[in-house]
Design an enzyme around this catalytic site. Structure first.
Site, short mmCIF file in Angstrom:
data_model
loop_
_atom_site.label_atom_id
_atom_site.label_comp_id
_atom_site.label_asym_id
_atom_site.label_seq_id
_atom_site.Cartn_x
_atom_site.Cartn_y
_atom_site.Cartn_z
N PHE A 113 -4.16 -1.87 -9.30
CA PHE A 113 -3.59 -0.71 -8.62
C PHE A 113 -3.48 0.43 -9.64
O PHE A 113 -2.94 0.23 -10.74
CB PHE A 113 -2.22 -1.08 -8.05
N ASP A 184 1.31 -8.84 -12.39
CA ASP A 184 1.89 -8.02 -11.34
C ASP A 184 1.76 -8.78 -10.02
O ASP A 184 0.65 -9.07 -9.57
CB ASP A 184 1.18 -6.65 -11.28
N TYR A 209 9.48 -4.41 -1.26
CA TYR A 209 9.31 -3.76 0.06
C TYR A 209 8.03 -4.20 0.77
O TYR A 209 7.77 -3.79 1.88
CB TYR A 209 9.35 -2.23 -0.06
N LYS A 210 7.20 -5.02 0.10
CA LYS A 210 5.97 -5.49 0.75
C LYS A 210 6.30 -6.79 1.51
O LYS A 210 7.01 -6.73 2.50
CB LYS A 210 4.86 -5.63 -0.30
N ARG A 356 -7.49 -2.20 6.05
CA ARG A 356 -6.68 -3.26 5.45
C ARG A 356 -5.71 -3.83 6.48
O ARG A 356 -5.04 -3.08 7.18
CB ARG A 356 -5.85 -2.59 4.35
#
Ligand SMILES: *Cc1c(COP(=O)(O)O)cnc(C)c1O
Length: 397
Positions: A113, A184, A209-210, A356
């Protein structure tokens, strides 16, 4: 056996929506609104500043850190929460470079990312000691690990394609050559079982939050190998990482172990949301989540292959090479996704051409997958995406 019909009842999901973006922002767990309201009314509202002690606010980054730790195989006292993931990446990276002072290479991959890579670039400039960020293609990382590498920094699951690294093998190789390792886990934690303890990394970071459903901007987590935590010098030496914040000494002395990775005042309303969101995991087996995620993903991939020849699979075909998302490519991917969202099927788009979809068994079942493919097939077959209003890019894609 995890009861997925029961876990689905634990979320507020709008009627008529098929939500396939829990890999990016989880939905609201029931009880979050009430708990946040209760914190405002009774803790902040009535206890005011005394709530830091009386309502246990100050301990929350460690208390909930231990609960997040259980989901990633971390022992008690090795995880703390706060800030956002981007800052936790910086902390782990700065500490790693200092622990391996003779070496100059940060090794990562081109599937990482960008924020993680940007933080590395910024840190290298700040240090100004000749460090270098080396990026290998994801499939070439193993071969690129050599004795110049100070730290291997990888995100386990690729945010675009869902490709999953073999972190155990990569970590073992990095150790062999004397490099430190940062994982990560942004797209891992809550998606499948992770074990940071056995043959694990020196540092692990991720967000809540995912797949952990704690809401936009909820606190990030950082794990430090307990054997190392006492040797880490915090680059972000904020007052709450000090060994005695309320002594207000003029000089910084790092707190014990993981406490030194704290920086400043924790965002308590987000912690209230996280507290409720973590209750969802009681009675849930991450191995069951993984098995169900694979079943649903296989169904999704095979239905799309059969009914939607206009898109190609961007994710690896082998289930064990994927995280918990499935991605497809289409040259007009942005417009296709907007058309899907207009019909209540919510995923997202990543440039240049990726659609996605997060597969989250806690609240997504076979009916949702089939329903989503029905809409996708209709949109593609009848070119329903080919309208100007679906082609105007918003800031967030
Ligand atoms: C989601 C994500 C981020 C986002 O970082 P924030 O500081 O929470 O905005 C960073 N890195 C990775 C690998 C991610 O997946």
């Amino acid at each position: 056996m995890t009861d997925f019909a029961q876990t689905k009842t634990l979320f507020e999901l709008p009627e008529g929506v098929i939500y396939l973006d829990g890999n990016s922002l989880g939905p609201v767990p029931k009880g979050v609104e009430a708990r946040v309201g209760e914190m405002i009314a009774n803790e902040w509202g009535k206890l005011l500043i005394t709530a830091w002690n009386k309502a246990g606010w100050m301990a929350m980054p460690r208390v909930l850190g231990d609960r997040v730790g259980r989901l990633i195989g971390a022992p008690e006292g090795s995880v703390v929460l706060g800030d956002t993931l981007t800052l936790k990446v910086y902390q782990a990276l700065a500490a790693s470079l200092e622990l391996n002072p003779e070496r100059r290479v940060i090794l990562s991959d081109s599937g990482n990312f960008p924020s993680d890579l940007y933080m590395a670039e910024g840190l290298i400039k700040t240090l100004d000691r000749g460090h270098e960020l080396k990026l290998a293609a994801p499939e070439d990382v193993l071969a690129a690990i050599d004795e110049d590498v100070a730290v291997l920094m990888l995100t386990e699951v690729d945010y675009r394609t869902g490709r999953r690294h073999d972190l155990t093998a990569l970590t073992a190789r990095a150790r062999e050559v004397g490099a430190l390792v940062i994982w990560d886990l942004a797209h891992s934690a809550g998606g499948f079982a992770v074990d940071v303890s056995t043959n694990g990394p020196d540092f692990a970071v991720g967000c809540t939050y995912k797949y952990l459903n704690a809401g936009p901007g909820s606190p990030a987590f950082i794990y430090v190998d307990p054997a190392l935590a006492g040797d880490v010098r915090p680059a972000l030496s904020g007052w709450l990482g000090h060994r005695a914040p309320f002594d207000f000494e003029l000089t910084y002395h790092a707190g014990d172990g993981i406490d030194r990775m704290r920086v400043g005042t924790p965002a308590m309303l987000q912690f209230a949301a996280l507290e409720v969101a973590l209750e969802v995991w009681e009675g849930v087996s991450l191995d069951d989540v993984r098995a169900r995620s694979i079943e649903l993903s296989e169904l999704f991939i095979s239905e799309v292959a059969r009914r939607c020849p206009e898109v190609t699979l961007a994710s690896p075909r082998a289930a064990d090479a994927r995280g918990s998302q499935v991605s497809f490519r289409h040259p007009e991917g942005y417009a296709v996704m907007q058309a899907l969202i207009a019909r209540g099927v919510i995923g997202d788009f990543r440039t240049p051409d990726i659609l996605r979809f997060g597969v989250t068994p806690l609240y997504i079942g076979e009916d949702d997958i089939i329903g989503a493919v029905d809409v996708l097939e209709d949109i593609l077959t009848n070119r329903l995406w080919d309208r100007p209003e679906f082609k105007t890019r918003a800031f967030v894609t």
